[in-house]
Structure formats: C-alpha cells, structure tokens
Design a protein around this motif. Structure first.
Motif, short mmCIF file in Angstrom:
data_model
loop_
_atom_site.label_atom_id
_atom_site.label_comp_id
_atom_site.label_asym_id
_atom_site.label_seq_id
_atom_site.Cartn_x
_atom_site.Cartn_y
_atom_site.Cartn_z
N ARG A 53 0.82 -1.20 0.00
CA ARG A 53 0.00 0.00 0.00
C ARG A 53 0.86 1.26 0.00
NH1 ARG A 53 -5.41 -1.33 1.50
NH2 ARG A 53 -5.58 -3.60 1.55
N ALA A 54 2.02 1.20 0.63
CA ALA A 54 2.93 2.34 0.58
C ALA A 54 3.48 2.54 -0.83
CB ALA A 54 4.07 2.13 1.58
N SER A 55 3.68 1.45 -1.56
CA SER A 55 4.11 1.58 -2.96
C SER A 55 3.03 2.23 -3.81
CB SER A 55 4.48 0.20 -3.53
OG SER A 55 5.70 -0.26 -3.00
N LEU A 56 1.76 1.89 -3.55
CA LEU A 56 0.66 2.55 -4.24
C LEU A 56 0.62 4.04 -3.91
CD1 LEU A 56 -2.07 2.61 -5.79
CD2 LEU A 56 -3.16 1.88 -3.65
N LEU A 57 0.82 4.38 -2.66
CA LEU A 57 0.73 5.77 -2.22
C LEU A 57 1.85 6.62 -2.81
CD1 LEU A 57 -1.01 7.50 -0.25
CD2 LEU A 57 0.66 6.95 1.53
N THR A 58 3.03 6.04 -2.97
CA THR A 58 4.21 6.80 -3.36
C THR A 58 4.65 6.60 -4.80
OG1 THR A 58 5.71 5.03 -2.67
CG2 THR A 58 5.10 6.67 -0.99
N GLY A 59 4.27 5.46 -5.40
CA GLY A 59 4.83 5.13 -6.71
C GLY A 59 6.27 4.69 -6.61
N GLN A 60 6.67 4.22 -5.46
CA GLN A 60 8.05 3.78 -5.22
C GLN A 60 8.07 2.30 -4.84
OE1 GLN A 60 9.79 6.23 -2.19
NE2 GLN A 60 9.59 8.12 -3.36
N ALA A 61 9.14 1.62 -5.23
CA ALA A 61 9.35 0.24 -4.80
C ALA A 61 9.60 0.22 -3.29
CB ALA A 61 10.54 -0.36 -5.54
N PRO A 62 9.32 -0.89 -2.63
CA PRO A 62 9.50 -0.94 -1.18
C PRO A 62 10.91 -0.58 -0.71
CG PRO A 62 8.15 -2.77 -1.87
CD PRO A 62 8.62 -2.10 -3.13
N PHE A 63 11.94 -1.05 -1.42
CA PHE A 63 13.30 -0.73 -0.97
C PHE A 63 13.54 0.77 -0.96
CE2 PHE A 63 14.10 -0.42 -5.52
CZ PHE A 63 15.05 0.58 -5.61
N ARG A 64 12.77 1.53 -1.78
CA ARG A 64 12.97 2.96 -1.86
C ARG A 64 12.16 3.71 -0.80
NH1 ARG A 64 15.32 4.99 -6.23
NH2 ARG A 64 14.43 3.39 -7.61
N HIS A 65 10.87 3.34 -0.63
CA HIS A 65 10.08 4.06 0.39
C HIS A 65 10.37 3.55 1.81
CE1 HIS A 65 7.21 0.75 0.90
NE2 HIS A 65 6.84 0.80 -0.36
N ARG A 66 10.89 2.34 1.94
CA ARG A 66 11.45 1.79 3.18
C ARG A 66 10.40 1.50 4.26
NH1 ARG A 66 15.70 6.07 4.78
NH2 ARG A 66 15.91 4.71 6.59
N LEU A 67 9.14 1.46 3.89
CA LEU A 67 8.10 1.01 4.82
C LEU A 67 7.89 -0.48 4.51
CD1 LEU A 67 6.20 1.93 7.04
CD2 LEU A 67 4.55 2.60 5.31
N LEU A 68 8.63 -1.34 5.19
CA LEU A 68 8.87 -2.69 4.72
C LEU A 68 8.08 -3.78 5.43
CD1 LEU A 68 12.76 -2.47 4.32
CD2 LEU A 68 10.99 -2.07 2.59
N ALA A 69 7.32 -3.43 6.47
CA ALA A 69 6.62 -4.47 7.22
C ALA A 69 5.31 -3.93 7.78
CB ALA A 69 7.50 -5.01 8.36
N ASN A 70 4.37 -4.84 8.04
CA ASN A 70 3.17 -4.47 8.78
C ASN A 70 3.55 -4.15 10.22
OD1 ASN A 70 1.84 -5.18 6.45
ND2 ASN A 70 0.80 -6.96 7.31
N TYR A 71 2.99 -3.09 10.78
CA TYR A 71 3.42 -2.69 12.11
C TYR A 71 3.04 -3.72 13.17
CZ TYR A 71 -1.36 -0.98 13.06
OH TYR A 71 -2.71 -0.87 13.24
N GLU A 72 1.96 -4.51 12.93
CA GLU A 72 1.58 -5.51 13.94
C GLU A 72 2.64 -6.58 14.11
OE1 GLU A 72 -2.23 -4.14 11.87
OE2 GLU A 72 -0.25 -4.81 11.25
N ARG A 73 3.40 -6.85 13.06
CA ARG A 73 4.45 -7.87 13.11
C ARG A 73 5.80 -7.24 12.78
NH1 ARG A 73 1.76 -11.99 15.63
NH2 ARG A 73 -0.08 -12.64 14.48
N ASN A 74 5.99 -6.02 13.24
CA ASN A 74 7.19 -5.30 12.85
C ASN A 74 8.45 -6.01 13.34
OD1 ASN A 74 9.02 -3.36 11.96
ND2 ASN A 74 7.65 -1.68 12.49
N VAL A 75 9.46 -5.99 12.50
CA VAL A 75 10.71 -6.67 12.81
C VAL A 75 11.87 -5.68 12.77
CG1 VAL A 75 9.97 -8.97 12.14
CG2 VAL A 75 10.79 -7.40 10.38
N GLY A 76 11.61 -4.45 13.21
CA GLY A 76 12.67 -3.46 13.31
C GLY A 76 12.72 -2.45 12.19
N TYR A 77 11.73 -2.46 11.29
CA TYR A 77 11.71 -1.53 10.17
C TYR A 77 10.96 -0.25 10.55
CZ TYR A 77 13.03 -5.65 7.39
OH TYR A 77 13.67 -6.75 6.89
N LEU A 78 10.99 0.73 9.63
CA LEU A 78 10.22 1.95 9.83
C LEU A 78 8.72 1.62 9.93
CD1 LEU A 78 11.80 4.39 7.19
CD2 LEU A 78 12.25 4.31 9.64
N GLU A 79 7.99 2.44 10.67
CA GLU A 79 6.55 2.23 10.81
C GLU A 79 5.73 3.28 10.07
OE1 GLU A 79 5.21 1.55 14.77
OE2 GLU A 79 6.58 -0.12 15.10
#
Length: 447
Positions: A53-79
C-alpha cells in the motif's frame, strides 16, 4: 476526470469470472472488465499489506520508500513513510481534487489517511475493525445486530495450541456486514462529491477477502465444496526449497486440517469474493445513477494474493509464488475500447496512472509507469520482466524475484535460491536452480 479506485485485500486472481473461474459469481467485476482493460499479468511489488500500500501511495518500490513491514508484526523496520516522501494525494490536492478513502488504510502508525488529505472514517488495522465507533453507529441507526461469530475453523499448531482462525459463521445479515457498511459509506461520499461538482478521487479499500473468512450463512454456504478443485500445488513436498516454507506450513496448521475442510475453506473464500463483488456492484450502480460513469475512470486491484491451501500454505509469507504475487488488475477509462493486455504491470503502476488521469506530473512516482497508453491500445516500449521484493513478516526474511515470460528466479540470501520454469511447471513445484541445463538462464537472470 473523476477517479474511483476499488481495492481488495489478499485476493486470488483465479476467483474472478473474468479471469476464468467458472464457479464464482463476480458479475460486477466481470462487467467492469468487459468494459475496460483487464491486465492478465498484474503483480504486487511485495506480498504484504503495508509495504504494498505504501508503494501505491508513493509510486516507489519498497526498498525505496522503506516502509517494509506491517506494524503488527514489525521486525525493526520503519513504521511510517518519511516526512518528505512524495505521495499522489498531495499532487491531486494541488489540482483541487476532492479526496476520499473508505476502508482499510494500514499505511503506518503515527499518520493515518487523513494525514494525507483523505476524507472518511479512520479505520486502522489489518482486519475489519468491528468495534469502530462509526461502524457501531451505522448498526445502531439501522437497528442491525452487532458482530458475533460461531463455528470457528482452525487447525492445531506444532505445540498443540489452537492455530490462527481461518473462518467462522457471522451471525449478522448482509446489511450488517462490514463490507456492506463500507459500500454504504462510499456511496454517501459519491453523493456528496457529485453535489460539490469538483473532480474527485474516491478509494474504497475492502478488508477482505483476507482471512479469517467471516460470513453470514448465505455466503458461508453459497458454494458446494464439491465444486472446488484443489490447487495442484497441494502436492508440495518442499524438497529442495527453503526450509522456511515447510515451517510456515506447520505454522498455518495445514496438515492438521482434513482435506474436506480445506475444500470448505476455499468454498467459503469464494463466498467472501462474491459478497465483496456485490458491494462493488452497489458502488458502480450509484456511479451510473449519478450520471458520473462517462466522466469517471475506475481502477480495481488488490494489494496481494492468498494461498488458500496452495503449496500447503494459508495467508501469505516468505514464498514468492504466483498465488500471492499475481493479482487482479482492471482499468476502465471512459471512451477506451475493452481489451486484455499481457504486459507485466504492477500495483505500483497505479500511482502514475492516477497522476496521469488527473493531469499531474508522473515523474515523482519514480518506480511507476502510467497504464494509460496501454489502456488506449498503444504499444509503448515496456519491460519484458518483472521485479518484486519481500523483507519479512513475523521475522526478517529478505527475498528478491525476477519474473519473465518463462522463468522465475527467487534469490533467498538466508537459504537456497529458487528457479522455476513456468512453461513446464506452472504450479512451481520443482526448484530447478541447481539443474545444470538451466545454468545459462540462471546466469542471465542473476546479471
């Protein structure tokens, strides 16, 4: 140009009539496809909700927008997205668009849809928030009964505990379902936007058919499990594949569930798809009634797919199979002829498409390509391959995928790599990464 964006969550492409399913009733999405462009190779950039959904919002690949995980199961990434990240609603707002988002947001923790300029109730979380005040008010105003479930279906985890809830009977009429509520709120927004007269972007993001499948009896029992052909990949042995896949199968309790229950689960999932299709039909009908159809482009897609027993798995996870990466994608632009396109396109391409249709600059959506030329029947230069990525869910697990017409390579830095010949092995059962005869293919894709 008005824009109506319809999105489902965890939706298998093979559950739609327009994509070839002979059993599941999806007349409203089928008529949308019949009047627009159906993309046969439409993919998610990552099979996990928040990053997609962040890729849809930004038009960026995940590695670029860096919102890489669901916050409920976050593993240390940006929220949350970075404050300076480009997002398409900001560009539409500059062109005086009315902006609405009804339904699932799941795009961060400190900022919600309203933070990006969208109207609509704030509905956080990964599944229907049935305790939300706006939903409760909707039920009360109409004298409808509250949420209640019975006959829960779940397996048994390796430690003997009950597994994740997979399905249950919902003791509410269809008018009380969260899906009906979302469509009603979307229709109310359409009415208000039509009265205003300015162009609008209205998104309706359904939380389903994401598991658990919670449905009234009419939909829970709509399809006879005998109609269900089990996916051929149910023969999965996990031989020569990353061990995480076998572990995930145990986590999702596949082997503790009788096969007839698996058939029933798939049949219930089909019922969920039909329920959502009917609610989408209500929205499309209202668009017609308001006289907006000829001035409104409609996009339909999903954030990712769902296993429903394929590869002896449920949900999604660290396995880059077609079941969860290939998704439905339909675009209807007024005046353009119906067609089917075979290019590799992605959810991320919706961003530039929205911007293009709104007359905005598409360049800030740096990893996105507008689908408008394809919908117009043009033949622009287009990549012959598709890239996707995954970063983990429950635990970090990086993966990268390159998919071309015949072959799919998956790089698993923490385990064995995978290579599938999709012409001879369309169900991705045989990992041929180490086969000598495919060494030239492996070298080419690894470049």
């Amino acid at each position: 140009m008005n824009l109506l964006f319809l999105m489902t969550d965890q939706h298998r492409v093979d559950t739609l009539g327009c994509y070839g399913n002979p059993h599941v009733a999806t007349p409203n999405l089928d008529r949308l496809a019949a009047g627009g462009t159906r993309f046969d190779r439409f993919y998610t950039p990552t099979a996990i909700c928040t990053p997609a959904r962040a890729s849809l919002l930004t038009g960026q690949a995940p590695f670029r927008h860096r919102l890489l995980a669901n916050y409920e199961r976050n593993v240390g990434y940006l929220e949350d997205l970075r404050e300076d990240a480009f997002t398409f609603p900001g560009a539409l707002r500059e062109r005086d668009y009315q902006l609405g988002l009804i339904g699932k947001w799941h795009g961060g923790t400190s900022r919600n849809a309203a933070s990006y300029g969208f109207d609509g109730p704030d509905l956080p979380g990964w599944h229907n928030p049935v305790d939300h005040p706006d939903y409760l008010a909707y039920l009360e105003e109409r004298g409808l009964p509250p949420y209640r479930i019975e006959d829960l279906i779940r397996g048994t985890t390796p430690n003997g505990n009950a597994g994740n809830l997979l399905a249950a009977r919902l003791r509410q009429p269809v008018e009380a379902t969260f899906e009906h509520y979302l469509a009603t709120r979307a229709i109310e927004h359409l009415d208000r936007y039509a009265a205003d007269g300015r162009p609008f972007f209205l998104a309706t993001h359904f939380f389903g058919p994401h598991l658990p499948y919670l449905l009234p009896d009419a939909y829970f029992d709509m399809y006879d499990p005998a109609l269900v052909e089990l996916p051929p990949s149910i023969a999965e042995t996990f031989e020569g594949k990353p061990p995480v896949q076998r572990n995930y199968s145990a986590h999702w309790t596949f082997d503790t569930i009788p096969i007839e229950v698996t058939r029933k689960l798939i049949a219930v999932y089909w019922g969920y798809v039909t329920l959502i299709d009917q609610q989408i039909g209500r929205i499309l009908d209202r668009l017609d009634e308001l006289g907006l159809t000829d001035r409104t482009s409609v996009l339909f897609t999903a954030d990712h797919g769902e296993f429903t027993g394929a590869h002896r798995l449920h949900d999604k996870g660290p396995a880059m199979y077609e079941d969860i990466y290939r998704i439905p994608g339909i675009v209807r632009i007024p005046g353009e002829k119906p067609q089917v396109r075979n290019e590799f396109v992605t959810l991320t391409d919706c961003t530039a498409t929205i911007l293009d249709l709104a007359g905005c600059d598409t360049k800030p959506a740096v990893d996105s390509r507008s689908l408008v030329p394809l919908v117009r029947g043009e033949r622009p230069r287009w990549p012959a391959e598709l890239l996707a990525e995954f970063h983990g869910h429950h635990f970090p697990y990086p993966q990268r995928m390159i998919r071309e017409d015949r072959y799919k390579l998956i790089v698993n830095p923490e385990s064995v790599n995978e290579l599938y010949d999709l012409h001879t092995d369309p169900h991705e059962l045989s990992n041929r990464y180490t086969h000598p005869e495919l060494a030239p293919v492996r070298r080419r894709l690894m470049r």
